[in-house]
Design a protein around this motif. Structure first.
Motif, mmCIF file in Angstrom:
data_model
loop_
_atom_site.group_PDB
_atom_site.id
_atom_site.type_symbol
_atom_site.label_atom_id
_atom_site.label_comp_id
_atom_site.label_asym_id
_atom_site.label_seq_id
_atom_site.Cartn_x
_atom_site.Cartn_y
_atom_site.Cartn_z
ATOM 1 N N ASN A 228 10.282 -33.750 -34.374
ATOM 2 C CA ASN A 228 10.007 -32.410 -33.868
ATOM 3 C C ASN A 228 8.862 -32.436 -32.860
ATOM 4 N N GLU A 229 8.750 -31.382 -32.111
ATOM 5 C CA GLU A 229 7.683 -31.230 -31.121
ATOM 6 C C GLU A 229 7.213 -29.786 -31.119
ATOM 7 N N THR A 230 5.916 -29.615 -30.869
ATOM 8 C CA THR A 230 5.320 -28.280 -30.764
ATOM 9 C C THR A 230 5.021 -28.012 -29.288
ATOM 10 N N VAL A 231 5.626 -26.971 -28.758
ATOM 11 C CA VAL A 231 5.504 -26.676 -27.329
ATOM 12 C C VAL A 231 5.252 -25.192 -27.139
ATOM 13 N N THR A 232 4.819 -24.847 -25.937
ATOM 14 C CA THR A 232 4.677 -23.437 -25.585
ATOM 15 C C THR A 232 6.037 -22.881 -25.163
ATOM 16 N N LEU A 233 6.160 -21.583 -25.189
ATOM 17 C CA LEU A 233 7.452 -20.945 -24.945
ATOM 18 C C LEU A 233 7.953 -21.192 -23.525
ATOM 19 N N ASP A 234 7.020 -21.403 -22.572
ATOM 20 C CA ASP A 234 7.462 -21.594 -21.194
ATOM 21 C C ASP A 234 8.163 -22.938 -20.991
ATOM 22 N N ARG A 235 8.122 -23.817 -22.001
ATOM 23 C CA ARG A 235 8.820 -25.097 -21.899
ATOM 24 C C ARG A 235 10.312 -24.958 -22.229
ATOM 25 N N ILE A 236 10.709 -23.788 -22.685
ATOM 26 C CA ILE A 236 12.123 -23.548 -22.989
ATOM 27 C C ILE A 236 12.790 -23.016 -21.726
ATOM 28 N N GLN A 237 13.628 -23.852 -21.107
ATOM 29 C CA GLN A 237 14.287 -23.489 -19.856
ATOM 30 C C GLN A 237 15.585 -22.703 -20.086
ATOM 31 N N ALA A 238 16.027 -22.623 -21.324
ATOM 32 C CA ALA A 238 17.231 -21.850 -21.645
ATOM 33 C C ALA A 238 16.828 -20.391 -21.804
ATOM 34 N N THR A 239 17.264 -19.548 -20.870
ATOM 35 C CA THR A 239 16.806 -18.154 -20.845
ATOM 36 C C THR A 239 17.161 -17.407 -22.121
ATOM 37 N N ASP A 240 18.407 -17.510 -22.562
ATOM 38 C CA ASP A 240 18.829 -16.783 -23.764
ATOM 39 C C ASP A 240 18.025 -17.221 -24.982
ATOM 40 N N ALA A 241 17.845 -18.529 -25.105
ATOM 41 C CA ALA A 241 17.096 -19.040 -26.250
ATOM 42 C C ALA A 241 15.641 -18.608 -26.189
ATOM 43 N N ARG A 242 15.043 -18.664 -24.965
ATOM 44 C CA ARG A 242 13.643 -18.278 -24.831
ATOM 45 C C ARG A 242 13.451 -16.807 -25.185
ATOM 46 N N ASN A 243 14.338 -15.954 -24.709
ATOM 47 C CA ASN A 243 14.228 -14.523 -25.028
ATOM 48 C C ASN A 243 14.381 -14.274 -26.528
#
Length: 707
Positions: A228-243
């Motif tokens: 696993n990895e801990t990241v900030t939300l801006d690292r999620i490039q999938a728009t639907d998933a990020r929202n």
């Protein structure tokens, strides 16, 4: 102070004197139990909604106290599946599992359970378990075993569990996510179950639980099972998933704020009521916050399930930072999914869940947090847990005591279990009870005294001090499989079906308890309550309408039910009636109906003989009813007679002057004498009874069914 009191206050003095041989046997048994206790304790802690280290806390000091002050030398006290699930279910309405407040309430609940058990033991109220019939216990145990095992199915699949508040709905929601399950996690769980079954059959003396824990931890560490990895939300490039992740984070924050507001408003409302201020606006605010909190919990549950379905592919930017884009069919490796939150960051994983870091060191002494606002609401749950834990512990102790022909003191066991929970709660332990599997291992390993439990606790303490870092990679699925293996062994539908064959009323109580417990889960206590109420009602019905039947004469001269066996009445001018119950206020009306029905079936009868061998006592209502029947029958030129009355019943009738009203010549020592006398009085008796009957005073032939 005499020896009896000393032994009651310090029951462990019965361990002494100890021989070197018995000490060695206890050490071996204690080590054998410790190898099971450590993984079981961690597994049951997850079932209770607690971090695994609290299972170790509950496995240490409570085991020592329960052994020192209990009455069974084989019973091992510590975390058990039943109370772990009951604890989690009881606290679910008050706090989120795993939070600091939830942990505090778990420890508080252990203190309450311990106090209740202690009081039950001191006042010798172990008799309360007599109100729970065996079919009800079996029905509840079967349902609880299914609930415990299946409630971990989400851990087995590594999918989120819907939080609908209903076990069956949650289970169905988990099953529908099978397509999104983590197959390596399933492999660990299934492999654990298979290994445990195989080891149990081919090498029963080998501690299978310890084997699967060691193997599971090693394989997990070598294969990199946790990824696993801990990241900030801006690292999620999938728009639907990020929202979706953002909405989930916002809902979590809103729920936390709402829960805090509700707690403050509820506290203010209670203070206002104490001062006599009705404060309707505050009451409305509390009601609205409760509705809002419930709504947010449902929304959060739905969002967690939806977020888990979002699959991501990991890639790296030019500067080496990880980023995640939508999953493509030709992507390499396993998809990444949302795993959790770490403050304002998110955790994504393509691996499975492991135990993780376990705090190293011994539990510290801490006073349980006494939340007086929650304590009244927890009292019913604490009482039910006290009784169910006692039921579980005594059933284990009785089985082991019977094998060793030892005497068991249930009230002393209540005291020991109560002290174990009370003392344990001051050292961060949640509710504990007697364990069947560990107690059986102790007996099988040759334990000679409760010293084995002290040795097992020392093994847990050593683990907490030195070995917890090595358990980091232990897969959660392995712990789930350990619990499943333990509880599914408790399933016993054969006994439940046999109770239906023996007695339909008992079988109905058992099956209804089973289905109600399943339907109302996770509120398991309701299933027991329904079963107890139903079995008590069925008992009362049997008491109000006991068996009674007119007797006929068999060809061999013995008596049996005239209707059951299609026999001719005993005599033309008298009737013999068997009544199988005490004459008390609850059934005197049925007794009167039975006597008058016997007279109606034989209009020429000049006497009604009551076979009184089954009448164990008579109360004031019974005396008055017999007195009334004497008068009613006398008006029809018929006499009421009795045979085989027990001494207490005769004495009660004599004190009431009833024997004189019946006529002492109409009260016979047994039915043989009665029938011979009726023949002598020329009331149309057939051939005299057999010699066996004439000498019979209390032994009756096998009864037929009730009319």
């Amino acid at each position: 102070m005499n020896n009896d009191w000393i032994q009651r206050i310090f029951p462990f003095i019965n361990w002494f004197p100890m021989s070197g041989k018995s000490i060695r046997a206890d050490i071996i048994a204690g080590l054998s139990v410790a190898m099971i206790l450590v993984p079981q304790g961690m597994a049951y802690a997850t079932l209770a909604g607690l971090p695994v280290v609290y299972g170790l806390y509950a496995s240490a000091l409570p085991a020592v106290i329960g052994s020192l002050w209990g009455s069974s030398r084989f019973l091992h006290t510590g975390p058990v599946a039943m109370l772990s699930l009951l604890s989690a279910a009881s606290l679910a309405p008050f706090a989120v599992a795993g939070t600091e407040y939830f942990i505090q309430l778990s420890i508080l609940l252990a203190l309450m359970v311990g106090i209740m058990r202690m009081l039950l033991g001191l006042f010798r109220l172990g008799i309360l378990m007599n109100f729970v019939s065996q079919p009800v216990i079996v029905g509840f145990t079967n349902a609880a075993a299914l609930i415990i095992g299946l409630s971990l199915i989400n851990t087995f699949f590594n999918v989120p569990k819907p939080d609908t508040g209903t076990f069956l709905t949650d289970f169905a929601g988990v099953v529908t996510q099978l397509g999104h399950a983590h197959w390596p996690t399933i492999a660990f769980g299934a492999g654990t179950l298979i290994t445990l079954v195989v080891l149990r059959r081919i090498m029963p003396r080998l501690p299978g639980v310890l084997v699967v824990v060691v193997l599971g931890t090693l394989i997990s560490a070598m294969t990199g099972f946790e990824k696993n990895e801990t990241v900030t939300l801006d690292r999620i490039q999938a728009t639907d998933a990020r929202n979706l992740y953002q909405e989930l984070a916002d809902t979590r924050a809103t729920l936390n704020t709402t829960s805090e507001d509700l707690s403050e408003a509820s506290r203010a409302l209670k203070e206002a009521k104490k001062t006599g201020d009705e404060s309707p606006d505050l009451a409305v605010r509390v009601a609205r916050l409760e509705v809002r909190e419930s709504q947010l919990k449902r929304e959060l549950s739905d969002l967690r399930v939806a977020a888990h379905k979002e699959r991501l592919e990991r890639s790296e930017t030019a500067d080496g930072e990880a980023q995640f884009r939508p999953w493509h069919a030709d992507a390499e490796g396993r998809p990444w999914r949302l795993s959790g939150f770490d403050e304002d960051r998110i955790i994504v994983a393509s691996g499975g869940q492991v135990v993780g870091s376990i705090p190293q060191g011994l539990p510290s002494f801490q006073l349980p947090v006494l939340d007086w606002e929650v304590i009244p609401a927890l009292l019913p749950a604490a009482f039910v847990m006290a009784l169910i834990g006692f039921m579980e512990a005594t059933s284990i102790s009785r089985a082991l005591a019977a094998q060793r022909r030892e005497k068991l003191n249930p009230n002393q066991e209540l005291i020991g279990q109560g002290l174990a929970n009370i003392v344990g709660s001051f050292f961060q332990s949640y509710a504990v009870s007697g364990s069947f599997s560990r107690s059986a291992v102790a007996a099988r390993s040759g334990a000679q005294s409760g010293l084995f439990a002290v040795v097992s606790a020392i093994g847990v303490l050593i683990t907490m001090l030195f070995l917890t870092p090595y358990l980091y990679h232990l897969p959660q699925a392995v712990l789930a499989a350990i619990v499943m293996s333990a509880v599914f062994g408790l399933l016993d539908f054969r006994t439940l079906a046999r109770s239906w064959t023996i007695n339909r009323a008992d079988g109905l109580a058992g099956f209804l308890t089973f289905f109600v417990t399943l339907y109302m889960a996770p509120d398991l206590a309701n299933g027991v309550i329904v079963g107890v109420i139903l079995s008590s009602l069925l008992f009362l019905v049997g008491t109000v309408r006991p068996r009674s039947e007119i007797q006929g004469l068999r060809p061999d001269g013995s008596l049996a039910g005239a209707i059951s066996y299609d026999l001719q009445p005993v005599g033309e001018h008298f009737t013999v009636l068997r009544f199988d119950a005490s004459l008390v206020f609850m059934n005197v009306a049925h007794f009167e109906d039975a006597v008058m029905d016997a007279v109606a079936r034989n209009p020429d009868a000049r006497a009604v003989l009551i076979l009184g061998n089954s009448i164990n006592r008579i109360d004031a209502s019974g005396v008055e009813k017999v007195r009334a029947l004497i008068g009613d029958l006398a008006a029809a030129d018929c006499k009421l007679m009795f045979s085989g009355l027990k001494k207490p019943v005769r004495e009660a009738m004599d004190r009431a002057g009833l024997l004189d009203e019946i006529g002492r010549e109409n009260v016979f020592p047994n039915k043989g004498v009665a029938l011979a006398e009726l023949q002598h009085r020329t009331l149309g008796t057939p051939d005299r009874p057999t010699d066996d009957e004439a000498g019979e005073s209390s032994t009756e032939p096998r009864p037929g069914r009730s009319s």
